[in-house]
Design an enzyme around this catalytic site. Structure first.
Site, PDB file in Angstrom:
ATOM      1  N   GLY A  29     -47.130 -11.553  75.080  1.00  0.00           N
ATOM      2  CA  GLY A  29     -47.268 -10.507  76.085  1.00  0.00           C
ATOM      3  C   GLY A  29     -47.003 -11.109  77.457  1.00  0.00           C
ATOM      4  O   GLY A  29     -46.984 -12.330  77.614  1.00  0.00           O
ATOM      5  N   TYR A  30     -46.779 -10.241  78.422  1.00  0.00           N
ATOM      6  CA  TYR A  30     -46.458 -10.684  79.785  1.00  0.00           C
ATOM      7  C   TYR A  30     -47.460 -10.142  80.782  1.00  0.00           C
ATOM      8  O   TYR A  30     -47.863  -8.983  80.693  1.00  0.00           O
ATOM      9  CB  TYR A  30     -45.055 -10.220  80.165  1.00  0.00           C
ATOM     10  CG  TYR A  30     -43.978 -10.960  79.409  1.00  0.00           C
ATOM     11  CD1 TYR A  30     -43.423 -12.123  79.931  1.00  0.00           C
ATOM     12  CD2 TYR A  30     -43.542 -10.516  78.169  1.00  0.00           C
ATOM     13  CE1 TYR A  30     -42.445 -12.815  79.224  1.00  0.00           C
ATOM     14  CE2 TYR A  30     -42.569 -11.207  77.462  1.00  0.00           C
ATOM     15  CZ  TYR A  30     -42.026 -12.352  77.999  1.00  0.00           C
ATOM     16  OH  TYR A  30     -41.076 -13.044  77.306  1.00  0.00           O
ATOM     17  N   LEU A  31     -47.840 -10.974  81.735  1.00  0.00           N
ATOM     18  CA  LEU A  31     -48.783 -10.526  82.774  1.00  0.00           C
ATOM     19  C   LEU A  31     -48.089  -9.736  83.871  1.00  0.00           C
ATOM     20  O   LEU A  31     -48.752  -9.158  84.735  1.00  0.00           O
ATOM     21  CB  LEU A  31     -49.548 -11.721  83.354  1.00  0.00           C
ATOM     22  CG  LEU A  31     -50.873 -11.999  82.610  1.00  0.00           C
ATOM     23  CD1 LEU A  31     -50.635 -12.314  81.147  1.00  0.00           C
ATOM     24  CD2 LEU A  31     -51.648 -13.107  83.280  1.00  0.00           C
ATOM     25  N   VAL A  88     -49.214  -6.567  80.747  1.00  0.00           N
ATOM     26  CA  VAL A  88     -48.688  -5.230  80.995  1.00  0.00           C
ATOM     27  C   VAL A  88     -47.583  -4.970  79.966  1.00  0.00           C
ATOM     28  O   VAL A  88     -46.957  -5.900  79.485  1.00  0.00           O
ATOM     29  CB  VAL A  88     -48.138  -5.075  82.434  1.00  0.00           C
ATOM     30  CG1 VAL A  88     -49.263  -5.197  83.435  1.00  0.00           C
ATOM     31  CG2 VAL A  88     -47.047  -6.083  82.716  1.00  0.00           C
TER      32      VAL A  88
END
Lengths: 172, 172
Positions: A29-31, A88
């Protein structure tokens, strides 16, 4: 400062599977999202990845194309789960197959979930113009198409792509 | 998952200096800005900090006020310099003084550069309503004023604040 040069290609057929020497399931996942990179609000992406019983925090500079600065740190899997909850967009699930052909190591990413149907192969090079021998199952190059970035797949998965988007490559 | 509860106060006068047992110079930058947190584009801030010959990568969830998730990783100083160059906004320079009073440890941050003139004290607590004994040099609370976030100081330093902004506290 570590510099990473990668080129990315579509994969045609299944012949690569026979040559795969290892497969690693990855969840990431990506912040931040791609928009933050596109607008210049952020100069680096922040990724958290869990693979088996290992986890990594990764930061990559936003230069387009194949030359980027990259920083990668091993972190506890529990931390990674906590950070994943702060990401996000959606989580990107894939199986990474390591395929060695003629002395070259290919990473073939077979995506799952909302990105199922997408298979791409990446090769890491010492310079942007280094020559290499692509095996027959390597298709068109998509290094410069942002929608293939894993960061982009987190917010706009392959399931949402139009047919023209699926067909287009770096060549047009 | 580590939870951090901190309260932040203005500092009045210089009496705290005599009680400081250690001072650590810190330089830090952020890979995102406060706007990204405010709009919900990001659920965590990403900070890189160099202090002496150590460096840390820190991620904090964006819940307002004093309760946050926090993750902190030691990284090589050379990496931190590379990451600092990828930060948005300016670099925040400060001297952190560790001041122990009556069994409580206060971190007194004396800011430099564009934030010179700003001095705040933080205390870490086990719960949001834990009682403690503030020394005489502790002024009004500013825990809930976002402009005091180091993240905010990176893009809008103390030098740019209006007099009313400098005067206002959590109480109004």
């Amino acid at each position: 400062m570590p510099i990473e040069i990668e080129r990315k290609f579509l994969v045609t057929g299944d012949a690569w599977r026979a040559a795969a020497r290892e497969v690693v399931p990855m969840t990431q996942g990506y912040l931040n999202d791609l928009a933050a990179m596109d607008t210049g609000a952020m100069k680096a992406s922040v990724r958290v990845r869990i693979q088996g019983d290992e986890a990594y925090l990764n930061l990559k500079s936003r230069e387009l194309g194949h030359t980027r600065q990259e920083f990668d740190y091993a972190i506890p899997v529990d931390d990674a789960r906590g950070l994943m909850a702060l990401s996000v967009g959606g989580v990107v699930d894939k199986r990474r197959h390591y395929v060695e052909v003629g002395g070259w190591l290919w990473e073939v990413d077979e995506f799952l979930g909302e990105n199922a149907g997408l298979v791409v192969a990446e090769i890491e090079l010492d310079s942007a113009d280094e020559a290499f021998d692509p095996p027959a199952w390597i298709g068109a190059e998509v290094t410069h198409l942002k929608r293939y970035y894993n960061l982009a797949l987190a917010t706009r998965p392959y399931a949402a792509w139009t047919d023209p988007e699926r067909a287009a490559t770096d060549a047009g």
